[in-house]
Design an enzyme around this catalytic site. Structure first.
Site, PDB file in Angstrom:
ATOM      1  N   ASP A   1      -8.241  -9.204   4.228  1.00  0.00           N
ATOM      2  CA  ASP A   1      -8.067  -8.005   5.040  1.00  0.00           C
ATOM      3  C   ASP A   1      -9.152  -7.856   6.098  1.00  0.00           C
ATOM      4  O   ASP A   1     -10.013  -6.991   5.975  1.00  0.00           O
ATOM      5  CB  ASP A   1      -8.062  -6.776   4.116  1.00  0.00           C
ATOM      6  CG  ASP A   1      -7.651  -5.522   4.848  1.00  0.00           C
ATOM      7  OD1 ASP A   1      -7.248  -5.634   6.010  1.00  0.00           O
ATOM      8  OD2 ASP A   1      -7.734  -4.438   4.249  1.00  0.00           O
TER       9      ASP A   1
ATOM     10  N   GLU B   1     -12.818  -2.090  12.032  1.00  0.00           N
ATOM     11  CA  GLU B   1     -12.792  -1.400  10.738  1.00  0.00           C
ATOM     12  C   GLU B   1     -13.899  -1.886   9.801  1.00  0.00           C
ATOM     13  O   GLU B   1     -14.588  -1.086   9.173  1.00  0.00           O
ATOM     14  CB  GLU B   1     -11.418  -1.609  10.069  1.00  0.00           C
ATOM     15  CG  GLU B   1     -11.362  -1.040   8.658  1.00  0.00           C
ATOM     16  CD  GLU B   1     -10.001  -1.233   7.982  1.00  0.00           C
ATOM     17  OE1 GLU B   1      -9.081  -1.794   8.611  1.00  0.00           O
ATOM     18  OE2 GLU B   1      -9.869  -0.820   6.820  1.00  0.00           O
TER      19      GLU B   1
ATOM     20  N   GLU C   1       0.820  -1.211   0.000  1.00  0.00           N
ATOM     21  CA  GLU C   1       0.000   0.000   0.000  1.00  0.00           C
ATOM     22  C   GLU C   1       0.861   1.271   0.000  1.00  0.00           C
ATOM     23  O   GLU C   1       0.628   2.190   0.778  1.00  0.00           O
ATOM     24  CB  GLU C   1      -0.976  -0.013   1.182  1.00  0.00           C
ATOM     25  CG  GLU C   1      -1.913  -1.208   1.126  1.00  0.00           C
ATOM     26  CD  GLU C   1      -3.000  -1.217   2.192  1.00  0.00           C
ATOM     27  OE1 GLU C   1      -2.780  -0.656   3.277  1.00  0.00           O
ATOM     28  OE2 GLU C   1      -4.073  -1.796   1.924  1.00  0.00           O
TER      29      GLU C   1
HETATM   30  O1  GCW Z   1      -7.125  -2.880   5.688  1.00  0.00           O
HETATM   31  C1  GCW Z   1      -6.139  -2.024   5.465  1.00  0.00           C
HETATM   32  C2  GCW Z   1      -6.581  -0.800   6.185  1.00  0.00           C
HETATM   33  C3  GCW Z   1      -5.464   0.185   6.249  1.00  0.00           C
HETATM   34  C4  GCW Z   1      -4.293  -0.501   6.952  1.00  0.00           C
HETATM   35  C5  GCW Z   1      -3.901  -1.739   6.162  1.00  0.00           C
HETATM   36  C6  GCW Z   1      -2.796  -2.522   6.858  1.00  0.00           C
HETATM   37  C7  GCW Z   1      -2.683   0.500   8.378  1.00  0.00           C
HETATM   38  O2  GCW Z   1      -7.701  -0.265   5.534  1.00  0.00           O
HETATM   39  O3  GCW Z   1      -5.896   1.299   6.964  1.00  0.00           O
HETATM   40  O4  GCW Z   1      -3.217   0.358   7.105  1.00  0.00           O
HETATM   41  O5  GCW Z   1      -4.996  -2.579   6.055  1.00  0.00           O
HETATM   42  O6  GCW Z   1      -3.123  -3.426   7.610  1.00  0.00           O
HETATM   43  O7  GCW Z   1      -1.637  -2.222   6.650  1.00  0.00           O
END
Ligand code: GCW
Length: 600
Positions: free
Chosen positions: A302, A330, A227
């Protein structure tokens, strides 16, 4: 006595015990008995376990005695030892005080100057530490895995020292998330290439600087090449090259590197996203230093409301591993929905035996809100994480009962009314399945609203973004069918699993229905176990989810006389919101998916 009579008595009885509460005391509302006898026994196993007999606590270490006190408070007797060595919270806290995926106010550790420094917030951090220690948590990562390079500048390292000093008496070590590009980003070296001698020297010096101030510093957590974060891949190096460089710097001090496997869109871009971690890491198994631990999310995607376990836990045979669980909700209604997560984690441990892990990490749900976690019941998830880190064989039910009696019981930590305790426990235990049903049943996943992940967006597609960020990629509905073929005839994600799961998931006939649309592409007319078509079954699940939340709201009404007013009201408001939101989920998803069927 007739039912009405008993309800009236219950009402009067409860009215006399309820008093003002705001949730700030968490589950720590009970008085510690004064007549406890403590004794050290150096022949006990070499960890922080304890033995409780009556009011006598015996342990090998001071920490063991402390853990024993809280265990006594929750009514334990007998001997108990921590299962995992590493029981760590991960705070996704930014240095400006905001929290990524935080739903309970600002960071308890960080804030913009001239806001209070950690020392000025000492009392609060101290209370946090007590709560963590009371359930056996022994480490905490103080900052976001999307880490600012500034974290490693002297001004912040000094703040970390202040925090470490507060946490130490509670047996909690501090760890930091580090930005892999730090030496370059801070302008101190021209590159962050892990094989460059200047870079290696920089990390050694930085590590020494940290240990000088914090001799028991725990180590680093790293999100690299994921990311948009920098990593060894930027220099043509592997994750092992990167992790080992940091491991070498930490080794002389006994520190560890927790290297995350949550990577996608880098080396294996274009591959089914749920396969990319294994593709990237399996070939590196055996190449990591012994103080590197690979940290992986429980599922391969995720933190969805339900995922099959992540097959990386099967694939890494030589590398120590940690599971990363997400305590902050989340993808589970954030701090607005009542969702008790222990059943989801229990499910995970049913597939990934705890003996394969050296630790667990939990992404914290803690902020400056008066009740710490936003929703009063979200406190249960912090509690449950700690308890499972200590003993992953505990059942969700047992943990729910413990938490409930300490959080909503009387001063002695007991719910005086069994009936109320039973109904709230059942509500807790049903809440995760309910959420799966009204959000994404039968293996559906990631149909959340873009970016903030609250609410449904099954039709989500944004041409400007990677396809893995678009909900349509995860269900691929058309007029004939829905779901992703991840079996051997499709992306072969099933091939990453150990037997018997590989075969079980691969075959549409044996794949558990709860994972059906995760692993298979299924015609709308497919006959489910119930005899209903897939489409009818999907509707049934969404409706069931909504009905469950209605029932939770009804149950909560019945508890009113027994719960103190403020907390009762606040939970009630959240439940009303959850009722509306569950309907929104159901109606949006059924309308959208239904449009494919009616377009024939
Ligand atoms: O699911 C995603 C989240 C991000 C997060 C990422 C991760 C910290 O939306 O906010 O970043 O995973 O776990 O690195």
């Amino acid at each position: 006595m007739n039912k009405l009579g008993s309800i009236i008595i219950l009402f009067v009885f409860c009215m006399t015990t309820a008093k003002a509460e705001d949730g700030s005391r968490l589950w720590l509302r009970s008085e510690m008995p004064t007549d406890i006898t403590l004794s050290i026994d150096s022949t006990m196993p070499d960890d922080d376990g304890y033995r409780i007999s009556g009011k006598t606590i015996t342990a090998r270490t001071q920490m063991g005695l402390l853990y024993g006190k809280y265990a006594l408070l929750r009514g334990e007797q007998g001997e108990s030892h921590p299962y995992f060595k590493y029981r760590i919270l991960n705070h996704w806290d930014n240095l400006d005080g905001t929290i990524e995926r935080g739903y309970a106010g600002e960071s308890i550790f960080w804030s913009l100057t001239p806001a209070p420094s950690p020392r000025e917030r000492g009392d609060h951090i101290n209370k946090y530490a007590e709560a963590c220690a009371s359930v056996g948590i022994n480490g905490t990562v103080l900052n976001n895995v999307n880490a600012s390079p500034k974290m490693l500048t002297p001004i912040y390292i000094n703040k970390v020292k202040e925090i470490a000093d507060i946490l130490r008496p509670w047996g909690i070590r501090v760890y930091l998330s580090v930005n892999f590009g730090s030496p370059k980003a801070l302008g101190e070296v021209k590159t962050a290439d892990p094989l460059n001698p200047q870079v290696r020297k920089w990390w050694k010096k930085k590590t020494r600087e940290i240990y000088k101030l914090i001799p028991d510093f725990g180590g680093f957590l790293v999100k690299a090449n994921s990311e948009g974060q920098p990593g060894p891949f930027d220099y043509g190096r592997t994750h092992a090259d990167g992790a080992n460089m940091l491991a070498d710097a930490l080794k002389p001090y006994g520190g560890i590197v927790m290297w995350r496997s949550f990577v996608y869109g880098a080396k294996h871009q274009g591959e089914d996203r749920v396969k990319q971690a294994v593709s990237e890491f399996a070939e590196l198994d055996g190449q990591f230093r012994d103080n590197v631990i690979l940290q992986s999310k429980n599922g391969p995607l995720d933190f969805q409301p339900r995922e099959p376990y992540a097959p990386i836990f099967d694939q890494m045979k030589k590398t120590p591993q940690m599971a990363e669980l997400q305590i902050t909700q989340e993808y589970l209604g954030q701090s607005k929905h009542l969702v008790y997560l222990a059943p989801m984690w229990e499910e995970f441990f049913g597939y990934v035996e705890p003996s394969r892990l050296v630790g667990i990490a939990g992404v914290a749900n803690i902020g400056l809100d008066t009740n710490w976690c936003g929703h009063h019941f979200s406190q249960a998830n912090w509690y449950a994480f700690g308890r499972l880190a200590w003993d992953p064989t505990l059942t969700s039910e047992q943990i729910a009962k413990e938490w409930l009696s300490q959080t909503f019981g009387n001063e002695k930590g007991k719910m005086k009314n069994e009936e109320i305790s039973t109904v709230i426990t059942s509500l807790l235990l049903r809440s995760h399945e309910a959420c799966v049903n009204y959000m994404m049943p039968l293996g559906l996943h990631h149909i959340f609203k873009f970016d903030h992940h609250m609410g449904p967006e099954p039709d989500g597609f944004k041409a400007d973004y990677p396809i893995e960020w678009c909900p349509v990629y995860y269900h691929r509905a058309n007029k004939d069918s829905i779901g992703v073929d991840r079996s051997s005839t499709g992306t072969n994600a099933t091939g990453q699993y150990r037997e018997p799961y590989r075969s079980l998931y691969d075959n549409i006939k044996t794949c558990p229905e709860e994972y059906l649309l995760w692993f298979h592409r299924v015609p709308w007319t497919y006959r489910m176990e119930s005899g209903l078509t897939l489409w009818d079954e999907i509707q049934r699940h969404y409706n069931r989810g909504v009905a469950e939340v209605d029932d939770f709201a009804y149950i909560w009404q019945q508890t009113k006389p027994c719960i103190d007013e403020q907390r009762w009201q606040e939970v009630d408001e959240c439940l009303r919101f959850q009722q509306k939101d569950a309907r929104l989920w159901r109606d949006t998803c059924l309308k959208y998916f239904g449009s494919f069927l009616s377009s024939e």
